[in-house]
Design a protein around this motif. Structure first.
Motif, PDB file in Angstrom:
ATOM      1  N   UNK A  11       0.721  -0.771  -0.420  1.00  0.00           N
ATOM      2  CA  UNK A  11       0.116  -0.143  -0.190  1.00  0.00           C
ATOM      3  C   UNK A  11       0.518   1.541   0.065  1.00  0.00           C
ATOM      4  N   UNK A  12       0.802   2.023  -0.775  1.00  0.00           N
ATOM      5  CA  UNK A  12       1.171   3.435  -0.683  1.00  0.00           C
ATOM      6  C   UNK A  12       0.434   4.750  -1.197  1.00  0.00           C
ATOM      7  N   UNK A  13       0.644   5.702  -0.248  1.00  0.00           N
ATOM      8  CA  UNK A  13      -0.353   6.772  -0.859  1.00  0.00           C
ATOM      9  C   UNK A  13       0.215   7.619  -1.783  1.00  0.00           C
ATOM     10  N   UNK A  92      -2.391  -5.525 -10.259  1.00  0.00           N
ATOM     11  CA  UNK A  92      -1.042  -6.565  -9.555  1.00  0.00           C
ATOM     12  C   UNK A  92      -0.188  -6.638 -11.068  1.00  0.00           C
ATOM     13  N   UNK A  93       1.110  -6.201 -10.207  1.00  0.00           N
ATOM     14  CA  UNK A  93       2.555  -5.927 -11.002  1.00  0.00           C
ATOM     15  C   UNK A  93       2.455  -7.487 -11.541  1.00  0.00           C
ATOM     16  N   UNK A  94       3.505  -7.857 -12.792  1.00  0.00           N
ATOM     17  CA  UNK A  94       3.965  -8.819 -13.036  1.00  0.00           C
ATOM     18  C   UNK A  94       5.132  -8.016 -13.387  1.00  0.00           C
ATOM     19  N   UNK A  95       5.807  -9.587 -14.003  1.00  0.00           N
ATOM     20  CA  UNK A  95       7.365  -9.877 -14.729  1.00  0.00           C
ATOM     21  C   UNK A  95       7.179 -10.724 -15.414  1.00  0.00           C
ATOM     22  N   UNK A  96       8.104 -10.468 -16.360  1.00  0.00           N
ATOM     23  CA  UNK A  96       8.472 -11.196 -17.562  1.00  0.00           C
ATOM     24  C   UNK A  96       9.173 -11.380 -18.827  1.00  0.00           C
ATOM     25  N   UNK A  97       9.251 -12.357 -18.966  1.00  0.00           N
ATOM     26  CA  UNK A  97      10.737 -12.059 -19.369  1.00  0.00           C
ATOM     27  C   UNK A  97      10.725 -13.301 -20.664  1.00  0.00           C
ATOM     28  N   UNK A  98      11.715 -12.714 -21.681  1.00  0.00           N
ATOM     29  CA  UNK A  98      11.430 -13.874 -22.988  1.00  0.00           C
ATOM     30  C   UNK A  98      12.736 -13.413 -23.744  1.00  0.00           C
ATOM     31  N   UNK A  99      13.605 -14.665 -24.458  1.00  0.00           N
ATOM     32  CA  UNK A  99      14.468 -13.891 -25.482  1.00  0.00           C
ATOM     33  C   UNK A  99      14.269 -14.097 -27.141  1.00  0.00           C
ATOM     34  N   UNK A 120       6.119 -14.070 -13.973  1.00  0.00           N
ATOM     35  CA  UNK A 120       6.072 -14.291 -11.989  1.00  0.00           C
ATOM     36  C   UNK A 120       4.655 -14.290 -11.605  1.00  0.00           C
ATOM     37  N   UNK A 121       4.531 -14.856 -10.140  1.00  0.00           N
ATOM     38  CA  UNK A 121       3.217 -14.926  -9.904  1.00  0.00           C
ATOM     39  C   UNK A 121       2.228 -13.542  -9.702  1.00  0.00           C
ATOM     40  N   UNK A 122       3.426 -12.049  -9.507  1.00  0.00           N
ATOM     41  CA  UNK A 122       2.852 -11.465  -9.263  1.00  0.00           C
ATOM     42  C   UNK A 122       3.479 -10.624  -7.974  1.00  0.00           C
ATOM     43  N   UNK A 123       2.646  -9.117  -7.866  1.00  0.00           N
ATOM     44  CA  UNK A 123       2.781  -8.545  -6.817  1.00  0.00           C
ATOM     45  C   UNK A 123       1.519  -7.135  -6.469  1.00  0.00           C
ATOM     46  N   UNK A 124       0.983  -7.169  -5.923  1.00  0.00           N
ATOM     47  CA  UNK A 124       0.057  -6.139  -5.335  1.00  0.00           C
ATOM     48  C   UNK A 124       0.317  -5.030  -5.584  1.00  0.00           C
TER      49      UNK A 124
END
Length: 129
Positions: A11-13, A92-99, A120-124
Motif C-alpha cells: 500500500x502506498x499513498x 497486480x504487477x507482473x514481470x515477464x522475460x523472453x529471449x 512471475x506470480x505477481x505482486x499487488x
C-alpha cells in the motif's frame, strides 16, 4: 528454466514511492528482454515498462516520467521504481522475460500475441490514502 519472483508490492499513498523487484533464477537475465505488466480488477493486462537485452528502455505513456525500470545483472534482478503513483496505478504487477523478443517496446505492447518464456506470480500494488 528461467523463473521470476516479484516482490516489493504493498500500500502506498498517492505521490509516494515504491520499488518493485523481479528476481530471476535458473538463468542469467542478460540474454532476455524483461518487462513489467499490470492488471487492475476488471481490466485487461497492460504493459508498463520494458528493458531489452541490450538495455534499451521503453515506458508506456501513462507511466513515463514517473516510473523507472532498471537492471542489476550482478543480482539477476530487474527493478521498477514507482514515483508519484496515483490510484489508477493500482493493480497486480507482473514481470515477464523472453529471449526471442529483443525490442523493449514490442515486449511491452505485444504481450497478448506472444507466449513469453517466463512470468512471475505477481505482486499487488495499491495506491490509496
Amino acid at each position: 528454466q528461467l523463473q521470476l519472483v516479484e516482490s516489493g508490492g504493498g500500500l502506498v499513498q498517492p505521490g509516494g514511492s515504491l520499488r518493485l523487484s523481479c528476481e530471476a533464477s535458473g538463468s542469467a537475465i542478460e540474454p532476455y528482454t524483461i518487462g513489467w505488466f499490470r492488471q487492475a480488477p476488471g481490466k485487461e493486462r497492460e504493459g508498463v515498462s520494458c528493458i531489452s537485452n541490450d538495455a534499451d528502455l521503453y515506458y508506456e505513456p501513462y507511466v513515463k516520467g514517473r516510473f523507472t525500470i532498471s537492471r542489476d545483472t550482478a543480482k539477476n534482478t530487474v527493478y521498477l521504481q514507482l514515483n508519484n503513483p496515483q490510484p489508477e496505478d493500482t493493480g497486480v504487477y507482473y514481470c515477464a522475460a523472453d529471449r526471442a523478443v529483443t525490442t523493449a517496446q514490442i515486449m511491452c505492447d505485444m504481450a497478448q500475441f506472444f507466449t513469453y518464456n517466463a512470468w512471475g506470480q505477481g505482486t499487488q500494488v495499491t495506491v490509496s490514502r
